[in-house]
Scaffold this motif. Structure first.
Motif, PDB file in Angstrom:
ATOM      1  N   MET A 187     -43.917  85.195 111.715  1.00 52.97           N
ATOM      2  CA  MET A 187     -43.229  84.417 112.438  1.00 52.97           C
ATOM      3  C   MET A 187     -44.992  83.944 112.739  1.00 52.97           C
ATOM      4  O   MET A 187     -44.593  82.666 113.587  1.00 52.97           O
ATOM      5  CB  MET A 187     -41.936  84.371 113.065  1.00 52.97           C
ATOM      6  N   GLU A 188     -45.217  85.009 113.500  1.00 47.15           N
ATOM      7  CA  GLU A 188     -46.271  84.315 113.794  1.00 47.15           C
ATOM      8  C   GLU A 188     -47.175  83.934 112.575  1.00 47.15           C
ATOM      9  O   GLU A 188     -48.407  82.275 113.381  1.00 47.15           O
ATOM     10  CB  GLU A 188     -47.145  85.708 114.531  1.00 47.15           C
ATOM     11  N   GLN A 189     -47.993  84.166 111.618  1.00 45.48           N
ATOM     12  CA  GLN A 189     -48.286  83.301 110.608  1.00 45.48           C
ATOM     13  C   GLN A 189     -47.874  81.996 110.705  1.00 45.48           C
ATOM     14  O   GLN A 189     -48.770  81.241 109.798  1.00 45.48           O
ATOM     15  CB  GLN A 189     -48.061  84.383 109.180  1.00 45.48           C
ATOM     16  N   LEU A 190     -46.617  81.712 109.919  1.00 45.23           N
ATOM     17  CA  LEU A 190     -46.146  80.378 110.091  1.00 45.23           C
ATOM     18  C   LEU A 190     -46.143  79.304 111.056  1.00 45.23           C
ATOM     19  O   LEU A 190     -46.198  78.514 111.112  1.00 45.23           O
ATOM     20  CB  LEU A 190     -44.763  80.439 109.827  1.00 45.23           C
ATOM     21  N   ALA A 191     -46.265  80.216 112.361  1.00 46.20           N
ATOM     22  CA  ALA A 191     -46.175  79.441 113.139  1.00 46.20           C
ATOM     23  C   ALA A 191     -47.895  79.083 113.145  1.00 46.20           C
ATOM     24  O   ALA A 191     -48.791  77.855 113.612  1.00 46.20           O
ATOM     25  CB  ALA A 191     -45.807  80.292 115.134  1.00 46.20           C
ATOM     26  N   GLU A 192     -48.971  79.916 113.552  1.00 47.45           N
ATOM     27  CA  GLU A 192     -50.116  79.162 112.795  1.00 47.45           C
ATOM     28  C   GLU A 192     -50.620  78.680 111.158  1.00 47.45           C
ATOM     29  O   GLU A 192     -51.349  77.327 112.269  1.00 47.45           O
ATOM     30  CB  GLU A 192     -50.966  80.505 112.592  1.00 47.45           C
ATOM     31  N   VAL A 193     -49.589  78.645 110.265  1.00 48.79           N
ATOM     32  CA  VAL A 193     -49.456  77.606 109.396  1.00 48.79           C
ATOM     33  C   VAL A 193     -49.850  76.487 109.634  1.00 48.79           C
ATOM     34  O   VAL A 193     -49.395  74.889 109.423  1.00 48.79           O
ATOM     35  CB  VAL A 193     -49.182  78.468 108.291  1.00 48.79           C
ATOM     36  N   LEU A 194     -48.803  76.044 110.846  1.00 42.93           N
ATOM     37  CA  LEU A 194     -47.219  75.038 111.181  1.00 42.93           C
ATOM     38  C   LEU A 194     -48.757  73.989 111.918  1.00 42.93           C
ATOM     39  O   LEU A 194     -49.022  72.621 112.005  1.00 42.93           O
ATOM     40  CB  LEU A 194     -46.015  75.339 111.690  1.00 42.93           C
ATOM     41  N   GLY A 195     -49.735  75.219 113.270  1.00 45.36           N
ATOM     42  CA  GLY A 195     -50.259  74.469 113.664  1.00 45.36           C
ATOM     43  C   GLY A 195     -51.551  73.735 112.778  1.00 45.36           C
ATOM     44  O   GLY A 195     -52.130  72.355 113.357  1.00 45.36           O
ATOM     45  N   ALA A 196     -52.078  74.732 111.796  1.00 38.78           N
ATOM     46  CA  ALA A 196     -53.126  74.315 111.272  1.00 38.78           C
ATOM     47  C   ALA A 196     -52.648  72.738 110.601  1.00 38.78           C
ATOM     48  O   ALA A 196     -53.619  72.035 110.103  1.00 38.78           O
ATOM     49  CB  ALA A 196     -53.274  75.532 110.045  1.00 38.78           C
ATOM     50  N   VAL A 197     -51.905  72.815 109.749  1.00 42.35           N
ATOM     51  CA  VAL A 197     -51.323  71.477 108.787  1.00 42.35           C
ATOM     52  C   VAL A 197     -50.919  70.666 110.301  1.00 42.35           C
ATOM     53  O   VAL A 197     -52.059  69.324 109.458  1.00 42.35           O
ATOM     54  CB  VAL A 197     -49.888  71.970 108.546  1.00 42.35           C
ATOM     55  N   ARG A 198     -50.839  70.223 110.922  1.00 39.64           N
ATOM     56  CA  ARG A 198     -50.594  69.342 112.137  1.00 39.64           C
ATOM     57  C   ARG A 198     -52.478  68.865 112.593  1.00 39.64           C
ATOM     58  O   ARG A 198     -52.649  67.967 112.737  1.00 39.64           O
ATOM     59  CB  ARG A 198     -49.856  69.941 113.615  1.00 39.64           C
ATOM     60  N   ASP A 199     -52.631  70.071 112.646  1.00 35.32           N
ATOM     61  CA  ASP A 199     -54.232  69.816 112.918  1.00 35.32           C
ATOM     62  C   ASP A 199     -54.722  69.138 112.025  1.00 35.32           C
ATOM     63  O   ASP A 199     -56.195  68.004 111.937  1.00 35.32           O
ATOM     64  CB  ASP A 199     -55.029  71.057 112.866  1.00 35.32           C
ATOM     65  N   LEU A 200     -54.680  69.365 110.641  1.00 33.90           N
ATOM     66  CA  LEU A 200     -55.550  68.961 109.710  1.00 33.90           C
ATOM     67  C   LEU A 200     -54.420  67.559 109.130  1.00 33.90           C
ATOM     68  O   LEU A 200     -55.361  67.067 108.784  1.00 33.90           O
ATOM     69  CB  LEU A 200     -55.032  69.579 108.353  1.00 33.90           C
ATOM     70  N   GLY A 201     -53.622  67.296 109.536  1.00 39.71           N
ATOM     71  CA  GLY A 201     -53.266  65.516 109.679  1.00 39.71           C
ATOM     72  C   GLY A 201     -53.873  65.304 110.785  1.00 39.71           C
ATOM     73  O   GLY A 201     -53.819  63.809 110.260  1.00 39.71           O
ATOM     74  N   GLU A 202     -54.526  65.550 111.601  1.00 35.21           N
ATOM     75  CA  GLU A 202     -54.799  64.585 112.767  1.00 35.21           C
ATOM     76  C   GLU A 202     -56.591  64.783 111.942  1.00 35.21           C
ATOM     77  O   GLU A 202     -57.076  63.573 112.503  1.00 35.21           O
ATOM     78  CB  GLU A 202     -54.994  64.917 113.890  1.00 35.21           C
ATOM     79  N   ARG A 203     -57.083  65.369 111.491  1.00 36.80           N
ATOM     80  CA  ARG A 203     -57.850  65.116 111.310  1.00 36.80           C
ATOM     81  C   ARG A 203     -58.482  64.030 109.679  1.00 36.80           C
ATOM     82  O   ARG A 203     -59.226  64.110 110.252  1.00 36.80           O
ATOM     83  CB  ARG A 203     -59.137  66.476 110.989  1.00 36.80           C
ATOM     84  N   VAL A 204     -57.405  64.073 108.859  1.00 40.06           N
ATOM     85  CA  VAL A 204     -57.408  63.716 108.137  1.00 40.06           C
ATOM     86  C   VAL A 204     -56.899  61.949 108.035  1.00 40.06           C
ATOM     87  O   VAL A 204     -57.997  61.492 107.808  1.00 40.06           O
ATOM     88  CB  VAL A 204     -56.176  63.583 106.858  1.00 40.06           C
ATOM     89  N   ALA A 205     -56.410  61.110 109.755  1.00 35.74           N
ATOM     90  CA  ALA A 205     -56.420  60.589 110.373  1.00 35.74           C
ATOM     91  C   ALA A 205     -57.164  59.960 110.265  1.00 35.74           C
ATOM     92  O   ALA A 205     -57.793  59.204 110.597  1.00 35.74           O
ATOM     93  CB  ALA A 205     -55.040  60.448 110.542  1.00 35.74           C
TER      94      ALA A 205
END
Length: 132
Positions: free
Chosen positions: A96-114
């Motif tokens: 669950m900790e790893q999943l939370a990290e991955v979701l955070g990274a995906v959100r961060d990548l979305g903002e960076r792509v934007a």
């Protein structure tokens, strides 16, 4: 109904603007758990965007756990209480900790792509030359 909410040219991608608007509708009670989202065609018309933009917005909301798709029926607002399950067993804690990290990274990548899209696609006025 019939409300038209055009995507604004703010540099923030349209799919994120749509996801923001749908999130706001859930927060203020216009959309409730169990409610179906409007169809892709209705959302396309409402926001004046392509089907791909609508699908990307819904994908963001699915990743966040806000909506769930039911094959052949539509996309529905998820009941937050049903999403939040009791604490996982100890052996699942690391997962669950790893999943939370991955979701955070995906959100961060979305903002960076934007931000990247904004800088790449922002055309300075002097770059426009007549006849070219």
């Amino acid at each position: 109904e019939g409300r038209r909410t055009m995507v604004k040219r703010t540099g923030r991608p349209g799919y994120l603007q749509i996801a923001d608007d749908l999130r706001a509708q859930v927060a203020d009670g216009r959309l409730n758990p169990g409610d179906a989202l409007p169809s892709t065609a209705q959302l396309r018309e409402q926001y004046d965007v392509s089907a791909g933009v609508v699908k990307a917005a819904i994908s963001v909301l699915r990743t966040e756990g806000l909506v769930v798709g039911q094959q052949g029926k539509g996309v529905f607002i998820q009941d937050r209480d049903s999403v939040e399950s009791p604490a996982p067993p100890a052996e699942d804690g690391a997962l669950m900790e790893q999943l939370a990290e991955v979701l955070g990274a995906v959100r961060d990548l979305g903002e960076r792509v934007a931000r990247l899209e904004e800088s790449v696609f922002a055309e300075p006025p002097q770059a426009r030359r007549p006849g070219k």
